[in-house]
Design an enzyme around this catalytic site. Structure first.
Site, PDB file in Angstrom:
ATOM      1  CE1 TYR A 156      16.708   6.207 -11.354  1.00  0.00           C
ATOM      2  CE2 TYR A 156      18.657   5.999  -9.954  1.00  0.00           C
ATOM      3  CZ  TYR A 156      17.913   6.717 -10.872  1.00  0.00           C
ATOM      4  OH  TYR A 156      18.369   7.933 -11.313  1.00  0.00           O
ATOM      5  CB  VAL A 157      21.322   0.936  -8.571  1.00  0.00           C
ATOM      6  CG1 VAL A 157      22.819   0.729  -8.798  1.00  0.00           C
ATOM      7  CG2 VAL A 157      21.102   2.002  -7.516  1.00  0.00           C
TER       8      VAL A 157
END
Length: 271
Positions: A156-157
């Site tokens: 996600y990051v």
């Protein structure tokens, strides 16, 4: 063009930030919303509620998995045949809040396909239409995690770092097209939509209310702002990363503010 005379296309429009954005936009006269989401049931419930309140002519919904590029093209073509797309909000997103070693490859693909690949593809499709109509604004929902590492959600990051870089590059390309083309990158901390249920906040980085984030987005479009960073502390993160040694940054952000442990008890929507 004033915000209250625009057609807004919102991905991930059935719930969370997309739903709140639709509701606030429709509270302004002469605004219409076009909502894309793969959640057919949720989209139907929302469409019924919004149509009852604001009228069917101002709300259109499309059941769409934005990872399917071919069908997405068909949907965008159908939407554009009914009028211009003045603002695109790339809001759809997935988290996958686990350590990388605990994620399935399919979960990694889902996060990257929705958060990055689909976002880039739909931006290209809509930008072509905006170019033909002579104006347009693209809003990319990134994250405060687009500036800083956060364990327990590495894909996600990584996807949000990609969105920040893509959005900045797209902004320059759009500005080169003329004064009526704009791009805004939105980088909020955790939002209380349920998507980050279980995430730990603190006094400097409190859990944000969807209502306040949406108000900031609408204001940013009205004022043609380049960035929306919420809360205030997020504005300093790029500077801190640039001037502090990595281990010092880790100590301040990771240990003192607890960001590196903030997703350890993550549950997510529906938990």
């Amino acid at each position: 063009m004033a915000v209250n005379s625009q057609r807004w296309l919102i991905t991930g429009g059935a719930s969370g930030l997309g739903k709140e954005l639709a509701e606030q936009l429709l509270s302004q006269p002469h605004t219409s919303v076009l909502l894309l989401d793969m959640d057919q049931a949720g989209l139907a419930v929302l469409a019924s509620s919004l149509s009852d309140t604001y009228g069917t002519e101002r709300v259109a919904t499309y059941v769409q998995d934005i990872r399917d590029t071919r069908k997405l093209q068909e949907t965008i073509h159908a939407i554009s045949a009914k009028g211009p797309i003045d603002v695109l909000v790339n809001n759809a997103g997935l988290v996958g809040g686990k350590l990388l070693v605990d994620l399935d490859h399919s979960q990694i693909d889902d996060v990257l396909d929705v958060n990055v690949k689909a976002l880039v593809h739909i931006s290209k499709m809509v930008l072509q239409l905006m170019y033909a109509q002579g104006h347009g604004h693209i809003v990319n929902i990134a994250s405060a995690a687009g500036f800083t590492p956060v364990p327990y959600m590495a894909p996600y990051v990584g996807s949000k770092w990609a969105v920040v870089g893509f959005s900045e590059s797209l902004r320059l390309e759009m500005e080169a097209l003329g004064p009526d083309f704009h791009c805004t990158t939105v980088c909020p901390a955790y939002i209380d939509t349920g998507m980050f249920e279980g995430a730990k906040d603190n006094f400097l980085l409190p859990m944000l209310h969807a209502e306040q984030v949406v108000k900031s987005i609408i204001k940013a479009v009205r004022k043609k702002k380049i960035y929306v960073r919420l809360p205030f502390m997020v504005r300093f993160t790029p500077f801190l990363r640039g001037v502090l040694p990595t281990r010092v940054f880790d100590t301040i952000i990771g240990k003192w503010l607890g960001i590196y442990k903030s997703m350890a008890a993550f549950k997510g929507r529906g938990a």
